[in-house]
Structure formats: C-alpha cells, structure tokens
Design an enzyme around this catalytic site. Structure first.
Site, PDB file in Angstrom:
ATOM      1  N   CYS A  55       0.819  -1.219   0.000  1.00  0.00           N
ATOM      2  CA  CYS A  55       0.000   0.000   0.000  1.00  0.00           C
ATOM      3  C   CYS A  55       0.856   1.273   0.000  1.00  0.00           C
ATOM      4  O   CYS A  55       2.081   1.225   0.084  1.00  0.00           O
ATOM      5  CB  CYS A  55      -0.895  -0.003   1.230  1.00  0.00           C
ATOM      6  SG  CYS A  55       0.026   0.196   2.769  1.00  0.00           S
ATOM      7  N   ALA A  58       3.196   1.705   2.916  1.00  0.00           N
ATOM      8  CA  ALA A  58       4.428   0.931   2.758  1.00  0.00           C
ATOM      9  C   ALA A  58       5.413   1.672   1.856  1.00  0.00           C
ATOM     10  O   ALA A  58       6.620   1.704   2.122  1.00  0.00           O
ATOM     11  CB  ALA A  58       4.113  -0.448   2.191  1.00  0.00           C
ATOM     12  N   HIS A 187       5.433   6.537  -2.589  1.00  0.00           N
ATOM     13  CA  HIS A 187       6.704   7.144  -3.012  1.00  0.00           C
ATOM     14  C   HIS A 187       6.467   8.605  -3.390  1.00  0.00           C
ATOM     15  O   HIS A 187       7.216   9.500  -3.003  1.00  0.00           O
ATOM     16  CB  HIS A 187       7.282   6.442  -4.248  1.00  0.00           C
ATOM     17  CG  HIS A 187       7.506   4.972  -4.089  1.00  0.00           C
ATOM     18  ND1 HIS A 187       7.355   4.096  -5.127  1.00  0.00           N
ATOM     19  CD2 HIS A 187       7.872   4.229  -3.018  1.00  0.00           C
ATOM     20  CE1 HIS A 187       7.615   2.860  -4.706  1.00  0.00           C
ATOM     21  NE2 HIS A 187       7.926   2.919  -3.430  1.00  0.00           N
TER      22      HIS A 187
END
Ligand code: SF4
Length: 541
Positions: A55, A58, A187
């Site tokens: 996800c 993470a 990210h």
C-alpha cells in the site's frame, strides 16, 4: 517459439472470467522488437486476485522515509501497520559520531476504538511529546494509515503545532494505505513532502563544497548496497553528499541541493524529486545501474564523462581494472555453475530490470520479468510519459509544482554541453525494462498467484527472483526462489563485490542438493524386490 508463448498466455487468460481476462491481457506482453506494443501498468488491482502489491503507507514510510536514521518515524494508526513494517526491510543505517539512530525501533500511536470514534489527534500529539522527551530526535515524521483519512484526523495541524512547540522539524505524510493503487503512490507522497519541507533548507558553505559532489537517489542500502557503492565512488574521488534515503540523516536530505549531479538507481521511487531539484536548483540527473559488473563499469564511465576531468577518467579506469581483477576468478567459477540456466524476475519497481545484466554475466537468461508497481515509463521508457492516461486513482495523488529558486539555482554545466551529453548518456532519461529483454520473453505487470504457478509450470525456470510471499510456494514446486527484496538476508549485491555475493548465493541456491530429494525414491523406482506366487508374496529381498 512465439506461438508457444502465446499458447502459455492464452492458457492463463482462459482461466479468468471475461472481464478479468480483458484486464489481465493488457498487463501481459510478449517481447517482439518488430512490434511496439503498450503494456498496461499502475492501474487498480483486481479484487481477490492474490496480488503481491502493498500500500501507499508501505511506499512512503516503509520505503522512502523509514531509512532516515536519526528521525523518529511515528505510524499513526492501529498497531498492525507499524508492527509488520518493523525492521522487515533491510535498509541498514549506522550511527554517526555524536548522532542518533532509531532504525531498530517502530513507533506507533496504537489507535484504539475510542480514537476512531473520538479522533486520534490528541493521542498523536501526546506520542510526539513522549518521543521528544524520551528520544530527543533531530526530526519526527508522522505516517498516516488507512483509518486516519477516514475519520478526518488533521495530522498536518498536529505536526505544525508540535514543530513550533519543540523546535524540530515534524513532517506529516498523508499516505493512507488506500491512496493510489500500490506502494507507488506512497513514493510520490514522500517525494512531495521531502521536496516541499526538507530539501534546500541547509546550505553547505562554499569553503566546504567538494569537487565531484553527487547525490545517489533511490538507493536504500538494502544489505549494505549503498556502503559498497560508496566504497567504489570514494575510491575514484567522488564525494557522496546525500543518499536518498539509505543510511541517510535528516540533514543530508536538507543539503542535497548543493551537489553537482543526481544519479538515480531506483527510477520509480524517486524520479519526482530528481525532476523537481533540476527545475528548482538546476542540477541534472542521470539514470545509473550499480548491479552487475558491466552495468557498474558503464555507470562509472558515464559519470566520468559528465564531469569530463582527465584525472577522473584515469581513476575510473584504474579502479574498474582493480575491482574486476579481484573478482574475476570467483565470477568465472559461479558462471560455470549457472550457465545455461533460466531466470524469472518479479520485483517491485526497478530490480526486475537491474538484475538482468548480472544474471547474464553468470550465464543465465531472463525469460520473464515484471514489476509489482512500475508505471508504463518503467517498462517502455520515459518517452511514453506524455501519452500515459491519468485515471481517477492517479489523479488523487498531489502533483506539486516547483519554481526556479533565483538565489540557489546554478547551472552545473553549460546548457549546450548538457544537450550534447543527453544524446550520449542517460541524462533525464530511462529507457525502461522492455528494451533490454530478448525477443520471445514475457513481461507481466502485477503478476498474481495463479499466473506465477502457471508460468512456472509452463516455462520451468531454474531461478525465480521475487519476494517472501512467493518464495515458499515456488520452492514447494521444486524451483529455487530467491528473495530479491531482502536478498534472503544476505548482501550487499550492488557493485563489484556485491556481484560476487549474488553469484555465490545464486549458484548455491540452484545447486542445493535438496532439490534432488523432492521426489521420494519409491515414486521413482520400486524399492522392494521379490517374487509373487498365486497365494501372495513368496520372497522379499
Ligand atoms: S493498507 Fe492500510 S492497514 Fe494495511 S498496512 Fe497499509 S496503511 Fe496499514
């Protein structure tokens, strides 16, 4: 051969209901240089398909922010998210003299039912207070998990207040797990905040600036990779100012804008920052690959070309010769053990491409590769970016716009030279995974459990490089499976010495004697011999 592969793909797709089949078909591609076929990527995961994806939390806390060693990273949510990301990614970080290191801890607000009902802001503020009192960190991060966005906790306001109160940076990341479609959204969220809040806030005085000062972006020091890369770069004469974010301290990130070049290892997780730094501060970026001897050597030569310095060219060649000489006999030995074998790679957003060169160096062909959360540009190259259609899931992730910083912007090399170099080097460019694959190999995006089993049964590789969720399923099928995220708790695998480690581990894995014992002897041949008469067994020997 292509017909055979088409049959394999058809057989997989046949298993699906029509709607699923249509979707999955677009995520599978058979490489053919004569065709310019698109692959679908970074789209919503099909429910119930047993994906390997994680996800946004993470991707943000687990991947990008977590490795910063001297920050306390608080997971705001119920205990599971913090527990399962506690030291499971092997991003190593050392403690520097006079500094702090919280890499072995996992901090969480451990939300309970009452926090969901009445809100978790107060508990979060209390957690920050306790973290400051007990650990006195240089900075704090807050990572939101699924319920936080749903109940409307204002983590930005809590962070702002705490920052004022304690006089240290407190960064908040709205990386709720349901944002986007995979780790990739996390990210992007992490990149946005590091750019907005951290990068550019600490200037290196002119007298402390070093020649050939670079940043390594998208390198997370798994199993010590960054240390091995840095060992070689330092030997040549580079100064690594910042690594994002393996073994990094908060201040390293803050002063990143002072370097001369950003080199990118993992394009997927950090290309946003690289682009924004170039716009704001004028520092170009170049794609590199530190995995494998040839890729490592080429990367070092490309870097030398960027700086165009006689001494640097000479040092680069000397170091390459020394390093290759030191490992060549061992590499030859492992190549003899592995040559002719085939490999499949299914890893996050970059390694499924990066490792193909190293596998080739030990004589192995990659016959299938894919990413969990790559975008089309990671497969097909950055040229496709203008043609990528944004869907509702992508539009949810904030795109921040940065502007030229008039005071700190400086051209590292003249524009004409940069334009010329762009024709020769991967500056601001990444050609993607597909281009390096041989014809008649398969590329599969967001590979799932059924496809893993079927593709292995059909093509019988000797090596399946993936993650912990796949590993034991594949090994129960009698095929060596190597964890390419955790390196099976080995490493480093980057750089020259890393290449030997990888080759040694791979050769040992493929040749483990246990593979020949997976079928019991009585299934291969009779183990009892005797004579049978009309009343039964007469004699057993
Ligand atoms: S999906 Fe939600 S609950 Fe699961 S790990 Fe991610 S943030 Fe936590």
């Amino acid at each position: 051969m292509k017909d055979d592969l088409n049959k394999v793909v058809d057989k997989i797709l046949d298993k699906y209901p029509a709607k699923v089949m249509k979707n999955r078909k677009e995520h599978i591609l058979i490489k053919d240089s004569n065709e310019n076929k698109e692959i679908s990527a970074n789209t919503r995961t099909l429910p119930g398909i047993i994906t390997n994806r994680g996800c946004a939390y993470a991707g943000c806390k687990g991947v990008v922010i977590g490795p910063i060693v001297d920050m306390v990273h608080i997971t705001h949510g119920p205990v599971g998210c913090a527990y399962y990301t506690w030291s499971t990614r092997r991003n190593k970080g050392r403690t520097r003299e006079g500094s702090k290191n919280f890499i072995n801890y996992s901090f969480t607000t451990d939300m309970q039912e009452s926090d969901i009902v009445f809100g978790g802001d107060k508990k979060l503020a209390q957690a920050i207070k306790e973290a400051v009192e007990i650990f006195n960190p240089k900075a704090i991060s807050i990572a939101a998990t699924c319920p936080v966005g749903l109940i409307g906790d204002d983590i930005q306001a809590v962070a702002k207040k705490a920052q004022k109160e304690y006089g240290i940076p407190v960064l908040s990341f709205s990386c709720e797990g349901y944002k986007g479609v995979s780790q990739s959204a996390g990210h992007h969220i992490a990149n946005n905040n590091l750019m907005r809040e951290v990068i550019g806030t600490v200037d290196i005085p002119v007298e402390d600036q070093k020649q050939f000062m670079i940043n390594i972006l998208g390198e997370y020091n798994i199993g010590g990779d960054e240390w091995e890369i840095k060992r070689v770069l330092n030997k040549i004469g580079y100064t690594v100012n910042t690594t994002m974010t393996g073994d990094a301290e908060y201040e390293d990130i803050a002063k990143a804008h002072n370097s001369d070049l950003n080199i990118i290892q993992c394009h997927r997780s950090i290309n946003y920052i690289a682009e924004m730094i170039e716009i704001k501060y004028g520092m170009p970026w170049m794609k590199v690959n530190f995995i494998g001897i040839e890729n490592m050597s080429q990367t070092l030569r490309n870097m030398a070309k960027f700086f165009d310095n006689e001494e640097l060219y000479a040092r680069t060649e000397t170091v390459i010769t020394e390093e290759v000489e030191a490992i060549k006999d061992e590499m030859k030995h492992y190549k003899n053990m592995c040559k002719g074998k085939t490999a499949m790679l299914f890893v996050g957003g970059s390694r499924a491409h990066h490792y193909q060169g190293l596998l080739k160096e030990i004589g192995m062909d990659t016959i299938m590769a894919g990413y969990e959360f790559g975008h089309r540009d990671d497969y097909e190259g950055r040229d496709v970016i203008p043609y990528i259609k944004l869907d509702a899931d992508t539009r949810n992730i904030e795109e921040i716009k940065v502007e030229k910083d008039e005071k700190k912007y400086r051209l590292r090399i003249p524009i004409e030279r940069l334009e010329q170099l762009k024709k020769e080097l991967p500056i601001n460019d990444y050609p993607g995974l597909v281009v390096d694959m041989k014809d008649q190999t398969i590329v599969i995006d967001d590979l799932n459990h059924l496809e893993t089993e079927m593709v292995i049964k059909a093509l019988k590789p000797s090596f399946f490089g993936s993650g912990v969720k796949d590993k034991y399923i594949v090994q129960k099928m009698g095929i060596y499976s190597k964890q390419m995220h955790s390196y099976d708790y080995s490493g480093p695998y980057a750089g020259f010495r890393g290449a030997v480690n990888f080759a040694r581990d791979t050769a040992a894995g493929i040749h483990t004697p246990a593979w020949s014992y997976t079928i019991p002897p009585w299934k291969k041949e009779p183990i009892l011999k005797g004579k049978i008469n009309t009343e039964g067994v007469e004699e057993v020997c």
